[in-house]
Design a protein around this motif. Structure first.
Motif, PDB file in Angstrom:
ATOM      1  N   SER A 124       0.793  -1.239   0.000  1.00 54.51           N
ATOM      2  CA  SER A 124       0.000   0.000   0.000  1.00 54.51           C
ATOM      3  C   SER A 124       0.820   1.282   0.000  1.00 54.51           C
ATOM      4  O   SER A 124       1.987   1.298   0.400  1.00 54.51           O
ATOM      5  CB  SER A 124      -0.941  -0.007   1.196  1.00 54.51           C
ATOM      6  OG  SER A 124      -1.971  -0.913   0.911  1.00 54.51           O
ATOM      7  N   GLY A 125       0.161   2.353  -0.395  1.00 57.99           N
ATOM      8  CA  GLY A 125       0.806   3.659  -0.433  1.00 57.99           C
ATOM      9  C   GLY A 125      -0.175   4.734  -0.852  1.00 57.99           C
ATOM     10  O   GLY A 125      -1.388   4.502  -0.891  1.00 57.99           O
ATOM     11  N   SER A 126       0.371   5.907  -1.173  1.00 56.76           N
ATOM     12  CA  SER A 126      -0.478   7.089  -1.367  1.00 56.76           C
ATOM     13  C   SER A 126       0.025   7.919  -2.534  1.00 56.76           C
ATOM     14  O   SER A 126       1.165   7.764  -2.974  1.00 56.76           O
ATOM     15  CB  SER A 126      -0.426   7.969  -0.118  1.00 56.76           C
ATOM     16  OG  SER A 126      -0.737   7.212   1.022  1.00 56.76           O
ATOM     17  N   ALA A 127      -0.834   8.832  -2.964  1.00 58.46           N
ATOM     18  CA  ALA A 127      -0.451   9.761  -4.028  1.00 58.46           C
ATOM     19  C   ALA A 127      -0.334  11.166  -3.453  1.00 58.46           C
ATOM     20  O   ALA A 127      -1.059  11.527  -2.520  1.00 58.46           O
ATOM     21  CB  ALA A 127      -1.510   9.746  -5.120  1.00 58.46           C
ATOM     22  N   THR A 128       0.576  11.941  -4.002  1.00 60.99           N
ATOM     23  CA  THR A 128       0.704  13.362  -3.663  1.00 60.99           C
ATOM     24  C   THR A 128       0.825  14.102  -4.987  1.00 60.99           C
ATOM     25  O   THR A 128       1.529  13.632  -5.874  1.00 60.99           O
ATOM     26  CB  THR A 128       1.998  13.622  -2.841  1.00 60.99           C
ATOM     27  OG1 THR A 128       1.992  12.758  -1.699  1.00 60.99           O
ATOM     28  CG2 THR A 128       2.104  15.074  -2.389  1.00 60.99           C
ATOM     29  N   VAL A 129       0.104  15.223  -5.107  1.00 62.13           N
ATOM     30  CA  VAL A 129       0.273  16.022  -6.327  1.00 62.13           C
ATOM     31  C   VAL A 129       1.229  17.165  -5.991  1.00 62.13           C
ATOM     32  O   VAL A 129       0.925  18.026  -5.164  1.00 62.13           O
ATOM     33  CB  VAL A 129      -1.074  16.535  -6.860  1.00 62.13           C
ATOM     34  CG1 VAL A 129      -0.866  17.350  -8.132  1.00 62.13           C
ATOM     35  CG2 VAL A 129      -2.018  15.360  -7.137  1.00 62.13           C
ATOM     36  N   LEU A 130       2.406  17.132  -6.608  1.00 57.22           N
ATOM     37  CA  LEU A 130       3.449  18.114  -6.306  1.00 57.22           C
ATOM     38  C   LEU A 130       3.185  19.416  -7.070  1.00 57.22           C
ATOM     39  O   LEU A 130       2.450  19.412  -8.070  1.00 57.22           O
ATOM     40  CB  LEU A 130       4.815  17.547  -6.715  1.00 57.22           C
ATOM     41  CG  LEU A 130       5.254  16.285  -5.965  1.00 57.22           C
ATOM     42  CD1 LEU A 130       6.594  15.790  -6.479  1.00 57.22           C
ATOM     43  CD2 LEU A 130       5.334  16.569  -4.475  1.00 57.22           C
TER      44      LEU A 130
END
Ligand code: DQQ
Length: 579
Positions: A124-130
């Motif tokens: 599992s993990g996550s998204a970040t919009v830079l």
């Protein structure tokens, strides 16, 4: 030494509690491997208990929602998926896209084992919009057969592809590896990153030190070189491994959501962890001390399994994201099956994502409120409306004219002030029990004063099968205690199911003498919201008689005090385009 001792005692208690839990409710250790079923491709997909409007792929196993995000007009949901079978294993990140969070289009898996840094699994993990509108995924890679965990990143191969179909895992992975002395197999599930005032990004990883649950904090200026902070953001003794942490701000006033990086005096922070030991999720509300980079839960919020839960039923490994198109924070949670691995292998599928929920802070500041996204209402079809009907002791009234196996029901009950005086006494001996045990003792059929009253969902005509979702009101001194239950014990005539009497207390003000309930019923799931989302409970159930057009919906009251249906609206739910 003192701390060590108390931690040890807590751990022993945790172990005893877990053993009791395992023997009572069949909770299983995470990542249980069934080698014989793991790669048995399902050629037939059992339709009987498949959901219609909850998120499911066409076949096979799913677990945690991963990296949800809204990007250039499209919602992306990634999730843990076994492409080869209906039990956990061979884990990849599957990917679906939507423009309304209701209709979903499947795409090819995005992240799958292919490199030394994720050869044995993409967890599992996550998204970040830079800044610059550049999405990046952080996920846990498994590098060997001992489940050693590292953190990797992936970026879209082509930002002009509206669906971001293909993602690249650059060769400078892994970004983060466990340090000497760290537990390498409890070091995972990176959060969405937030930006501190010092211009550095921060993420959490879940894990443990001995039996202490830990949210490890990492910082980075460039999103590539990450340094572990000396102190974790937060830890709690005796809670065991923390999976899938989530950390985000909620505004103290109003119902908007906030971007994960918002800080300041007008927000509170939420820390949610998924406790591997109990397989339930807990959250606290608190303050984020940005100088010390520490999180301090409020006095009213408790760490561990006496704490607040998003959902008092089957709901795990959740993840939230900020939907800037509608200024809201949305929560996704996974509901596992409650049948056996053999059943799952036979039906060819396992696991659903529950309906996305909008999260806001309760005006009392002590808990969150959750409510199904309004887009769900676009699926509502035929409607039945009742109002003013009085339910006396023993009344069971059928709600006809809708598809009871696939429905959305909203009901508000009212009662007389004098009924509160006649509520049953809360037995002081129950103080040591949790809500689920109290529900187990009193249930929906034991006569009370004010309650039990509520819905009988997924019920067969003669009530051989039903899943009651209901309230019981108790008197405890000068106060009242409201219990909400979703009790699966009578849900099915089938053997071998996990059928708990899930329950939670509802911290609700009864001065208006009303209690409301909403249940989303979808063949094998009943997802319920008490008192406008103060207490939520999801149950997975497998009726044998109360299926498709043989399912019924009733309203009931088994308390000595009459209750009135102020309003009841029930809708048949249409089927969206689901993968
Ligand atoms: N499931 C994932 C892990 C996570 C767990 C593996 C939670 O990354 O900790 O499928 O359900």
């Amino acid at each position: 030494m003192g701390q060590f001792c108390s931690e040890k005692i807590l751990w022993v208690l945790a172990l005893v509690f877990t053993c009791v839990l395992v023997s009572i409710n069949g909770v299983e250790a995470s990542h249980k491997v069934y080698p014989d079923y793991q790669s048995l491709t399902a050629s037939n997909v059992g339709r009987l208990h498949r959901t219609a409007y909850h998120f499911q792929p066409k076949r096979h196993w799913i677990n945690d929602p991963n990296g949800p995000m809204y990007y250039n007009g499209v919602y992306h949901l990634f999730y843990q998926y076994n492409p080869k079978g209906a039990v956990w294993g061979n884990i990849v990140w599957a990917h679906s896209v939507s423009t309304d969070l209701i209709n979903w289009t499947p795409l090819d898996p995005t992240i799958f084992p292919s490199k030394p840094f994720d050869k044995y699994g993409c967890w599992s993990g996550s998204a970040t919009v830079l800044p610059g509108n550049r999405p990046v995924i952080l996920y846990t890679g498994i590098v060997d057969q001992n489940n050693t965990q590292v953190q990797n990143y992936a970026v879209p191969a082509n930002l002009s592809d509206p669906y971001l179909r293909e993602w690249v895992k650059p060769d400078n992975n892994p970004l983060i590896v466990p340090q000497a002395g760290e537990n390498k197999t409890a070091f995972r599930d990176p959060t969405t990153a937030w930006l501190g005032r010092d211009g550095r990004w921060r993420i959490l990883l879940g894990g443990k030190r001995k039996h202490r649950g830990v949210a490890f904090l990492y910082r980075s200026r460039d999103f590539l070189r990450w340094t572990k902070a000396k102190h974790p953001l937060h830890t709690a003794a005796g809670t065991g491994n923390w999976e899938c942490p989530d950390f985000y701000p909620v505004p103290k006033q109003g119902s908007n959501g906030l971007d994960t990086s918002v800080l300041g005096p007008n927000v509170k922070h939420v820390l949610k962890v998924s406790l591997d030991v109990t397989r339930y999720e807990y959250y606290t509300l608190g303050s984020y001390d940005t100088d010390k980079d520490r999180y301090i839960p409020d006095d009213t919020s408790r760490d561990g399994w006496n704490g607040l839960r998003y959902d008092y039923g089957n709901f795990y490994a959740s993840k939230s994201f900020f939907d800037h198109s509608k200024n809201r924070r949305i929560l996704w949670g996974w509901a596992n099956e409650s049948d056996t691995a053999y059943d799952d292998m036979t039906k060819g599928w396992a696991g659903i994502q529950l309906i996305p929920r909008v999260i806001t802070l309760d005006p009392n500041g002590k808990q969150l409120l959750q409510w199904p996204i309004p887009e769900l209402e676009s699926l509502r079809g035929e409607n039945v409306h009742l109002s003013g009907q009085v339910l006396k002791k023993g009344d069971v009234v059928e709600v006809t004219g809708i598809t009871a196996a696939q429905a959305d029901v909203e009901v508000t009950f009212s009662f007389a002030a004098s009924s509160l005086d006649l509520a049953e006494q809360f037995d002081p001996a129950w103080k040591t029990l949790d809500a689920q045990d109290v529900c187990g003792r009193r249930g929906s059929t034991v006569e009370g004063g004010l309650g039990p009253f509520g819905l009988l969902t997924l019920a067969s005509e003669n009530l051989e099968e039903y899943t009651p979702v209901f309230f019981r009101v108790f008197k405890a001194g000068y106060q009242h205690v409201v219990l909400m239950c979703s009790d699966a014990r009578s849900s099915s005539l089938m053997d071998g199911l996990y059928t708990p009497s899930f329950a939670g207390f509802v911290d609700v003000d009864l001065t208006d003498k009303k209690l409301s309930l909403r249940s989303l019923i979808d063949h094998s799931v009943v997802e319920s919201f008490g008192a406008r989302g103060k207490t939520c409970i999801s149950s997975r159930v497998y009726p044998t008689l109360a299926v498709s057009d043989k399912a019924h919906l009733y309203v009931f009251n088994n308390g000595t005090e009459a209750v009135k249906i102020e309003t009841l609206d029930a809708w048949s739910m249409n089927r969206p385009r689901m993968n």
